[in-house]
Design an enzyme around this catalytic site. Structure first.
Site, PDB file in Angstrom:
ATOM      1  CG  ASP A   1      44.252  39.945  35.479  1.00 19.64           C
ATOM      2  OD1 ASP A   1      43.857  38.784  35.251  1.00 19.64           O
ATOM      3  OD2 ASP A   1      44.090  40.525  36.567  1.00 19.64           O
TER       4      ASP A   1
ATOM      5  CG  ASP B   1      48.764  45.997  38.415  1.00 23.53           C
ATOM      6  OD1 ASP B   1      49.664  46.857  38.271  1.00 23.53           O
ATOM      7  OD2 ASP B   1      48.058  45.880  39.434  1.00 23.53           O
TER       8      ASP B   1
END
Ligand code: TSJ
Length: 653
Positions: A510, A514
């Protein structure tokens, strides 16, 4: 075929009479006309100044980036000779600047070892510059000559032509050479010099040339740096392990010479489990290693085993340590200077000269034997033996773990690979493996992919940070074992790319913090345990779109914040804007269209441009010294942790 090409090249150069050949085929001289090639122009000049200083004349080089895009390099050496060349009837300066390869020839007569990235000399920089001005301070006088490149009325190119012969322009107390040149935009477009890139290489050069002071000034962004290391490569070794726990305080260092051969070695140990070698030949990094590294390793293993025996750290019935045992936690910088260098390997960064192995081996054996015979160094030797003992023990257990990870028909592995949606084609050169963040995006990717050549491996949670673990712990991690099994090429020293199952390994995470972290962890793993996968160009980063702009009958995907305003302008009025927070927000078809389809997607190929800097970054950003990490991040305040990591991997298609 090759013969034909060769004679064609030679003939061409004759016909073109010198510098024009450089413009016609810049690739032959500086590799590329991209950013790297443009920086070569600068390093060619800097190398000349370093040669002068290495031979004992002067101590400082000043590099200035000027606001008009030109660069200035100045040293305080003797100044390029200004007297008339006996047969060419030109001043020494003019010969250096207008004769192809003159730099090399010139240097070889005067200097013991000549530098030069490709050894092509200052004339190449001149040929590829719009203009180039040289000032020489010598024997109380200041001399000047200017060169320029231009197209005449008939459209014929003239490269690096002197505007006037060298002339004396005044008196001076200074001594040295100052060169300013403007890379020609006809060759390099609107490329600019990059201060960061220049700093990194300048620091490396300062480490490699003890005592040399390099001053850097960026007059565009108002930045300044100075690099100067009295400890030379011993300081380099310390710098590389900054933030790690050292096993003893000062690096071991030695310098040894033979006829036309010069060797310097510095090494330290940390409590980490990896080995790091940085080797250089005539100041050029040998990323792929070569004969000099082999010679060092052979000597090091032998001397340390002898030391262990002689001091009874190894009992009679115990077998010798392996070389790799002595290299666990070892960071070594090896720098040699020699003549007639031969580079080999995929990227021509591997030393091929057989005499380098023999010489490094014998000089290292001599010097290390001397060092470890000194009473005060016995305790250091003992620490090294202790580390090797630990490594030998783990080697045995790791061997078992590796066998497990490699065994294709192993029942446990079969389960692991169960998560993998393999490609149906067996032609590995066509096949791609997507490592996808998250089970749900993984599921979508499995539906959206072209199953003939694309495989999907979903990653649940974060894989283990290989920087903080020993190989047996790394191999115990399920996610990592899955990757190793899927790639089918082994790991570490046993890696064999000929059985690699996927030609492209694409990390798809993504576009958030993270995701960046997962990407950093995966890259760290590849860097530490599958470096040849990166070096051979198999590792890529997939780029999912950040936005979708849509109207009736209109969709545009946008991949960066930078491009968003333009895309919005293109869409005109009354458009809808969707921001993708993760891969999971796309359906299978959208994911194919934006991220998986080779015809439309963008990938970033991961390369290790500067091994020392990559090493430093992985160590600092993925290791566990929090203070060092903070310091590093603060120093590079424009980037957050992952962006900084990412930035240092070169972008390409
Ligand atoms: F690239 C370059 F050639 F333009 C260049 C050369 C650029 C810069 C910044 C410095 C130099 C350079 C060359 N610095 N110092 C020298 N030294 C000589 O060329 C030199 C001087 C004296 C003698 C001698 O035998 O007396 C020999 C040499 C090769």
């Amino acid at each position: 075929m090759e013969e034909k090409n060769k004679s064609y090249d030679a003939k061409d150069i004759v016909v073109l009479e010198g510098l024009d050949a450089v413009r016609l085929r810049p690739g032959m001289y500086i590799g590329t006309t991209g950013s790297k090639g443009m920086h070569h122009l600068l390093w060619e000049i800097v190398d000349n100044a370093i040669d002068e200083i290495s031979n004992g004349h002067g101590d400082t080089i000043k590099i200035t980036l000027n606001t008009d895009g030109s660069a200035t390099v100045e040293d305080n050496g003797r100044g390029i000779p200004v007297d008339m060349h006996p047969t060419l009837h030109k001043s020494g300066v003019e010969v250096v600047y207008t004769t192809l390869h003159a730099g090399g020839k010139f240097n070889n007569e005067n200097y013991k070892f000549s530098g030069g990235l490709h050894g092509v000399g200052a004339s190449v920089t001149n040929a590829l510059s719009k203009w180039c001005n040289v000032t020489v301070y010598k024997d109380g006088k200041e001399y000047y000559i200017g060169f320029h490149s231009y197209m005449d009325e008939k459209g014929k190119m003239h490269s690096g032509i002197p505007v006037e012969p060298l002339k004396m322009v005044g008196k001076t107390k200074k001594s040295g050479t100052m060169v300013t040149f403007l890379p020609d935009s006809d060759m390099f477009g609107n490329l600019k010099f990059n201060f960061d890139t220049i700093c990194t290489r300048a620091r490396e050069l300062a480490f490699l040339n003890k005592g040399l002071k390099i001053q850097l000034i960026d007059n565009i962004n108002n930045l300044e740096e100075t690099y100067h290391y009295e400890g030379g490569i011993a300081d380099f070794a310390e710098y590389l392990v900054e933030g790690k726990s050292k096993l003893f305080s000062k690096p071991i260092y030695f310098h040894a010479e033979d006829k036309n051969f010069d060797l310097e070695v510095a090494f330290v140990y940390t409590d980490s489990y990896t080995e790091n070698s940085f080797s250089f030949v005539n100041n050029i990094p040998t990323i792929e290693g070569g004969t000099h590294e082999t010679g060092f390793k052979t000597a090091y293993t032998k001397v340390m085993n002898d030391f262990a025996r002689n001091n009874n750290f190894l009992k009679e019935k115990e077998s010798n340590f392996l070389g790799e045992d002595f290299r666990e936690g070892l960071t070594v910088v090896l720098s040699i200077k020699m003549t007639n260098v031969q580079f080999e390997g995929q990227t021509k960064t591997k030393l091929g000269n057989p005499e380098a192995k023999t010489l490094v081996e014998s000089l290292t054996t001599r010097e290390l034997t001397r060092i470890f015979n000194e009473k005060k160094n016995i305790s250091i030797g003992e620490i090294i033996i202790g580390k090797a003992k630990g490594a030998a023990k783990v080697r045995e257990s790791a061997k078992k773990a590796k066998e497990l990870a490699r065994a294709k028909n192993n029942a446990e592995n079969f389960n692991l690979v169960g998560k993998l949606a393999a490609a149906s084609s067996k032609k590995s050169e066509q096949c791609e493996l997507f490592i996808v963040e998250g089970d749900s995006a993984g599921g979508t990717a499995k539906q959206g992919r072209d199953r003939r050549f694309q495989a999907i491996l979903p990653l649940r949670g974060k894989p283990l940070n290989a920087e903080k673990k020993r190989i047996d712990q790394v191999l115990a991690n399920e996610e990592i074992r899955t990757i190793i099994s899927a790639l089918n090429a082994g790991i570490g020293d046993d890696m064999d790319l000929s059985s690699l199952r996927y030609n492209k390994v694409i990390i798809l995470s993504d576009a958030d913090q993270d995701g960046a972290h997962i990407r950093a962890i995966l890259l760290t793993f590849f860097y530490r345990y599958m470096r040849s996968l990166i070096n051979d160009g198999h590792v890529y980063i997939g780029l999912p779109p950040l936005y979708k702009i849509y109207k009736k009958d209109y969709i545009e995907y946008v991949y960066s914040d930078l491009e968003l305003p333009e895309a919005i302008a293109r869409a005109g009025r009354s458009y809808g804007l969707q921001r993708y927070k993760g891969l999971g927000e796309m359906n299978a078809e959208q994911l194919w269209e934006t991220t998986l389809d080779p015809a439309k997607r963008s990938l970033i190929q991961v390369t290790i441009d500067d091994a020392a800097e990559a090493e430093k970054m992985v160590t600092t950003l993925m290791g566990d010294d929090i203070e060092a990490r903070k310091k590093y991040i603060n120093k590079h305040a424009n980037f957050d942790k992952e962006d900084e990591f990412f930035k240092n991997y070169k972008k390409s298609i």
